[in-house]
Design an enzyme around this catalytic site. Sequence first.
Site, PDB file in Angstrom:
ATOM      1  N   ILE A 140       1.486 -19.313  36.203  1.00 47.62           N
ATOM      2  CA  ILE A 140       1.718 -20.185  37.356  1.00 47.62           C
ATOM      3  C   ILE A 140       2.999 -19.746  38.056  1.00 47.62           C
ATOM      4  CG2 ILE A 140       2.162 -22.577  38.080  1.00 47.62           C
ATOM      5  CD1 ILE A 140       0.724 -23.392  35.376  1.00 47.62           C
ATOM      6  N   CYS A 141       2.906 -19.595  39.387  1.00 48.05           N
ATOM      7  CA  CYS A 141       4.077 -19.234  40.165  1.00 48.05           C
ATOM      8  C   CYS A 141       4.528 -20.452  40.968  1.00 48.05           C
ATOM      9  CB  CYS A 141       3.743 -18.085  41.116  1.00 48.05           C
ATOM     10  SG  CYS A 141       5.103 -17.691  42.229  1.00 48.05           S
ATOM     11  N   VAL A 142       5.701 -20.960  40.655  1.00 51.73           N
ATOM     12  CA  VAL A 142       6.238 -22.105  41.385  1.00 51.73           C
ATOM     13  C   VAL A 142       7.768 -21.980  41.371  1.00 51.73           C
ATOM     14  CG1 VAL A 142       6.193 -23.594  39.334  1.00 51.73           C
ATOM     15  CG2 VAL A 142       6.163 -24.642  41.583  1.00 51.73           C
TER      16      VAL A 142
END
Length: 204
Positions: free
Chosen positions: A100-102
Amino acid sequence: MTSAGNMSNNVENLSPQIIRGVVKEMQDLVNNPPEGIKVQINEEDVTDIQAYIDGPAGTPYVGGLFKVKLTLGKNFPTEPPKAYFLTKIFHPNVAANGEICVNTLKRDWKSDLGIKHILLTVKCLLIVPNAESALNEEAGKLLLEHYDDYSQRAKMMTEIHAQQHKCKGITGEGPLAKKHAGDKKLTAEKKKILKDKKRTLKRL
């Protein structure tokens, strides 16, 4: 035993004080779960954090149950953990391997944010994807240019991979559950709950 070996690998990297903090926060999350989020405690390795997130209403993910894993590195909480979807999902900010990219887990990370904040951020990402930092370029492009197509793909993936009754059926009725005589009653109750759930799903 391999499980004990795995346990020492992760746990030995973190100070007892940090581990105590993680355990306390996980217990709090079990006792007071945020809406639509349910954590699982791994007694053998407290740094292995897994949670189920309900697909939020009003999104293509509604009706799905998504399993998420947080991996705490040896420099946690100075450095953010890595977060992964273990359930396949079509989403701009989720790579093919589930990562997940956040921003919260990158440049906006602060050491006092905690596990609950991360899980809530992941849930928010399901509601408001960020096409600009896309790990899945196809999903990012569709989100910006053809929202209906994006929504349809995300819905289809949710129906195939994230249906709640399938997930729960596997954990509640696997061969291991049948081995333990004490679990028989529990399994029967789970089966009943599953039947009711399936009935409800058919009605929807």
